[in-house]
Design a protein around this motif. Sequence first.
Motif, PDB file in Angstrom:
ATOM      1  N   SER A 363      13.520  -4.573  -7.886  1.00  0.00           N
ATOM      2  CA  SER A 363      12.612  -5.759  -6.865  1.00  0.00           C
ATOM      3  C   SER A 363      11.270  -6.197  -7.149  1.00  0.00           C
ATOM      4  N   PHE A 364      11.170  -5.441  -8.609  1.00  0.00           N
ATOM      5  CA  PHE A 364       9.776  -5.648  -9.117  1.00  0.00           C
ATOM      6  C   PHE A 364      10.069  -5.911 -10.556  1.00  0.00           C
ATOM      7  N   ALA A 365      11.360  -6.236 -11.324  1.00  0.00           N
ATOM      8  CA  ALA A 365      12.092  -6.842 -12.137  1.00  0.00           C
ATOM      9  C   ALA A 365      12.002  -8.184 -11.566  1.00  0.00           C
ATOM     10  N   ARG A 366      12.103  -8.630 -10.230  1.00  0.00           N
ATOM     11  CA  ARG A 366      12.537 -10.393  -9.950  1.00  0.00           C
ATOM     12  C   ARG A 366      11.370 -10.306  -9.376  1.00  0.00           C
ATOM     13  N   SER A 367       9.837 -10.048  -8.862  1.00  0.00           N
ATOM     14  CA  SER A 367       8.580  -9.803  -8.585  1.00  0.00           C
ATOM     15  C   SER A 367       9.283 -10.572  -6.422  1.00  0.00           C
ATOM     16  N   CYS A 368      10.073  -9.812  -5.910  1.00  0.00           N
ATOM     17  CA  CYS A 368      10.017  -9.464  -4.705  1.00  0.00           C
ATOM     18  C   CYS A 368       9.078  -9.307  -4.076  1.00  0.00           C
ATOM     19  N   ASN A 369       8.537 -10.097  -3.457  1.00  0.00           N
ATOM     20  CA  ASN A 369       6.976 -10.484  -2.533  1.00  0.00           C
ATOM     21  C   ASN A 369       6.940  -9.036  -0.889  1.00  0.00           C
ATOM     22  N   THR A 370       8.457  -9.476   0.057  1.00  0.00           N
ATOM     23  CA  THR A 370       8.461  -9.208   0.750  1.00  0.00           C
ATOM     24  C   THR A 370       8.560  -6.848   0.242  1.00  0.00           C
ATOM     25  N   ALA A 371       9.643  -7.116  -0.390  1.00  0.00           N
ATOM     26  CA  ALA A 371       9.327  -5.211  -1.303  1.00  0.00           C
ATOM     27  C   ALA A 371       7.786  -4.104  -0.704  1.00  0.00           C
ATOM     28  N   PHE A 372       6.939  -5.369  -1.123  1.00  0.00           N
ATOM     29  CA  PHE A 372       5.540  -4.664  -1.056  1.00  0.00           C
ATOM     30  C   PHE A 372       4.952  -5.005   0.350  1.00  0.00           C
ATOM     31  N   ILE A 373       5.090  -5.571   0.618  1.00  0.00           N
ATOM     32  CA  ILE A 373       4.375  -6.474   2.001  1.00  0.00           C
ATOM     33  C   ILE A 373       4.568  -5.966   2.703  1.00  0.00           C
ATOM     34  N   SER A 374       6.181  -5.133   2.617  1.00  0.00           N
ATOM     35  CA  SER A 374       6.673  -4.562   4.190  1.00  0.00           C
ATOM     36  C   SER A 374       6.134  -3.039   4.566  1.00  0.00           C
ATOM     37  N   GLN A 375       5.594  -2.311   3.065  1.00  0.00           N
ATOM     38  CA  GLN A 375       4.962  -1.021   3.071  1.00  0.00           C
ATOM     39  C   GLN A 375       3.573  -1.338   3.933  1.00  0.00           C
ATOM     40  N   ALA A 376       2.595  -2.562   4.407  1.00  0.00           N
ATOM     41  CA  ALA A 376       1.764  -2.571   4.436  1.00  0.00           C
ATOM     42  C   ALA A 376       1.373  -1.643   6.235  1.00  0.00           C
ATOM     43  N   LYS A 377       2.345  -1.403   6.306  1.00  0.00           N
ATOM     44  CA  LYS A 377       1.713  -0.798   7.771  1.00  0.00           C
ATOM     45  C   LYS A 377       1.483   0.889   7.893  1.00  0.00           C
ATOM     46  N   LYS A 378       2.184   1.508   6.030  1.00  0.00           N
ATOM     47  CA  LYS A 378       2.032   2.537   6.062  1.00  0.00           C
ATOM     48  C   LYS A 378       1.065   2.737   4.816  1.00  0.00           C
ATOM     49  N   LEU A 379       0.006   1.133   4.769  1.00  0.00           N
ATOM     50  CA  LEU A 379      -1.103   1.818   4.204  1.00  0.00           C
ATOM     51  C   LEU A 379      -2.410   1.858   4.635  1.00  0.00           C
ATOM     52  N   LYS A 380      -3.204   2.904   4.613  1.00  0.00           N
ATOM     53  CA  LYS A 380      -4.573   2.238   5.090  1.00  0.00           C
ATOM     54  C   LYS A 380      -5.480   0.688   4.237  1.00  0.00           C
ATOM     55  N   ASP A 381      -6.526   0.733   5.091  1.00  0.00           N
ATOM     56  CA  ASP A 381      -7.274  -0.367   4.536  1.00  0.00           C
ATOM     57  C   ASP A 381      -7.417  -0.317   3.042  1.00  0.00           C
ATOM     58  N   ASP A 382      -8.337   1.023   2.557  1.00  0.00           N
ATOM     59  CA  ASP A 382      -8.251   0.751   1.538  1.00  0.00           C
ATOM     60  C   ASP A 382      -7.833   1.956   0.201  1.00  0.00           C
ATOM     61  N   ASP A 383      -6.882   1.888   0.571  1.00  0.00           N
ATOM     62  CA  ASP A 383      -5.798   2.747  -0.374  1.00  0.00           C
ATOM     63  C   ASP A 383      -5.653   1.747  -1.852  1.00  0.00           C
ATOM     64  N   LEU A 384      -5.395   0.457  -1.269  1.00  0.00           N
ATOM     65  CA  LEU A 384      -5.373  -0.522  -2.820  1.00  0.00           C
ATOM     66  C   LEU A 384      -7.006  -0.020  -3.787  1.00  0.00           C
ATOM     67  N   THR A 385      -7.750  -0.518  -2.921  1.00  0.00           N
ATOM     68  CA  THR A 385      -9.181  -0.462  -3.499  1.00  0.00           C
ATOM     69  C   THR A 385      -9.138   0.851  -4.547  1.00  0.00           C
ATOM     70  N   ARG A 386      -9.067   2.235  -3.961  1.00  0.00           N
ATOM     71  CA  ARG A 386      -9.116   3.309  -4.558  1.00  0.00           C
ATOM     72  C   ARG A 386      -8.198   3.429  -5.519  1.00  0.00           C
ATOM     73  N   GLN A 387      -7.204   2.965  -5.186  1.00  0.00           N
ATOM     74  CA  GLN A 387      -5.945   3.269  -6.520  1.00  0.00           C
ATOM     75  C   GLN A 387      -6.376   2.360  -7.536  1.00  0.00           C
ATOM     76  N   ALA A 388      -7.178   0.874  -7.404  1.00  0.00           N
ATOM     77  CA  ALA A 388      -7.947   0.621  -8.257  1.00  0.00           C
ATOM     78  C   ALA A 388      -8.786   1.230  -8.906  1.00  0.00           C
ATOM     79  N   GLN A 389      -9.590   1.753  -8.183  1.00  0.00           N
ATOM     80  CA  GLN A 389     -10.334   1.748  -9.099  1.00  0.00           C
ATOM     81  C   GLN A 389     -10.838   3.309  -9.586  1.00  0.00           C
TER      82      GLN A 389
END
Length: 555
Positions: A363-389
């Motif tokens: 999915s990463f190699a072909r750039s599948c959007n839904t492979a990542f969007i499908s995991q949103a419900k399992k994440l907290k709102d600030d998870d991506l922000t904290r990962q980037a920082q």
Amino acid sequence: MGKRRRVAGRRKTRPAVLGAMIAVVVGGAGFGVYALYGGGAAADEGVSAEAGHQAVRTGPLTASEIRTASARFLTAWRQGRTAEAAAATDDPAAARRLLTGYTRDAHLKDVTLTAGKARGATVPFSVKATVAYRTLSEPLAYGSSLTVVRAKGDGKPLVGWHSSVVHPDLEDGDTLVTGASGTPPVTALDRDGGKLTAARFPSLGTVLDGLREKYGKKAGGRAGVELRVVRGKAARAAKLSDKTLVELSKGTPGTVRTTLDPALQAAAERQVDRQDRASTVALRPSTGEILAVANSGHGFNTAFQGSLAPGSTMKVITASLLIDKGLAEADKKHPCPKTFTYGGWKFHNDDDFEIKGGTLKASFARSCNTAFISQAKKLKDDDLTRQAQQFFGLSMDNWAIGVPTFDGSVPVQSAAQMAASLIGQGEVRMNPLNMASVAATVKAGTFHQPYLVSPSVDHRTLATASRRMSAKTLSQLREMMSYTAGYGTAAEAMSGLGPDYGAKTGSAEVDGQKKPNGWFTAYRGDLAAAGVVQAGGHGGDTAGPIVATLLRTGS
């Protein structure tokens, strides 16, 4: 009151018609505005009035209105009738301040304005003047333009005011000043000791301005006399540096050595010049040294200061988050449906493709959007922000590279916007410097803040990341980026550069833009680079060749 009466005996000769053009000379003492305008519409077109009431002008501007409004403004400006020129605009107060300063602070005299053919309501014009300060003087010539608009109240044609009317390098709130510069000049050197100039490397104009502002005094130079753009509040908030327009007397420059590699810089300049609106950065993962920076437009430094959605290149950070959270592994099965709905939004893959029974790596190699969007419900709102920082050193506005930068932004979001941020859309914003640093962090195994001038020069403190990726996460990221470079969407651009390499492509949709912005970030050995081609389409086709060329050149 306020209306001028027609002077008795004034000549009523009409302007000479030259083919399909009308030549209009607007005269005054020692003044020449020579304008070529198209059309010959009646002056009263688009005017409506009722008996006993003042006429209110409506409808599209006529050629006559554009000609008259622009000539009124240009004539008054040239003749030094500042209040009258300002009154011919839709912001008289701001116009009067800048036009007054044009003579008083910028010391400009003998101004001649030559107007060209109107393009719709926009009138280009050229400016010739003399910068005269005490016993010093130098000529000044440049091109600008004005746009005629209707006033909000009575519909009267006026010049739409922006500071760029006076000079195209001015942002609203900026001023022009001639005098002893507050900042001495600098001689910037590349890593080998060669002199860096905008003539040799056109993309470095804004970089050199930033170096001067930061190091002019520290490098021991002495200021000269010059006409310069002094940035106002808004431009400084956007991290724009003052700009020299004319040098009347040379100062004594200090010397600043940068980390730029002359061969890579030359290659970067050539590559971006082949595309419209392209920007790129190359740096060394093991240290953070910036080796090249280039933009096809030589004004705003998008490579360092741009704020653009990074599209699927953001999936490098998102993938690291999913692996850290135990939500995915590179070689384990991972969903990639045609579409996925989250937060009321329906997200799609390119052409609604799907991968049945595939892995996260596929999915990463072909750039599948839904492979990542499908995991949103399992994440907290600030998870991506904290990962980037915490792991990539982004979105904290604390980089100190030696010149102004935008350090990326990954704001905390919720619902559909949070899901969109996982694929580099929503409110996530990056530039090539940020995304080159992301690839470099994966290659080096830890974040090294990029820098253009060694911190030993001024003893500044570089930004750091608070956490380091685990060996498990890091190895899987490298595996996925390597697979993408060899067999995925980056394979064509990265052909022949393996095996010590990795890449990720991206396409970022922009409202009102037919084609997405094309992104590409990659590493090879101890070299990482990223690029964007705005409105270029798929990143592998547009930004990919730029980045791949830099990786090949720097090896």
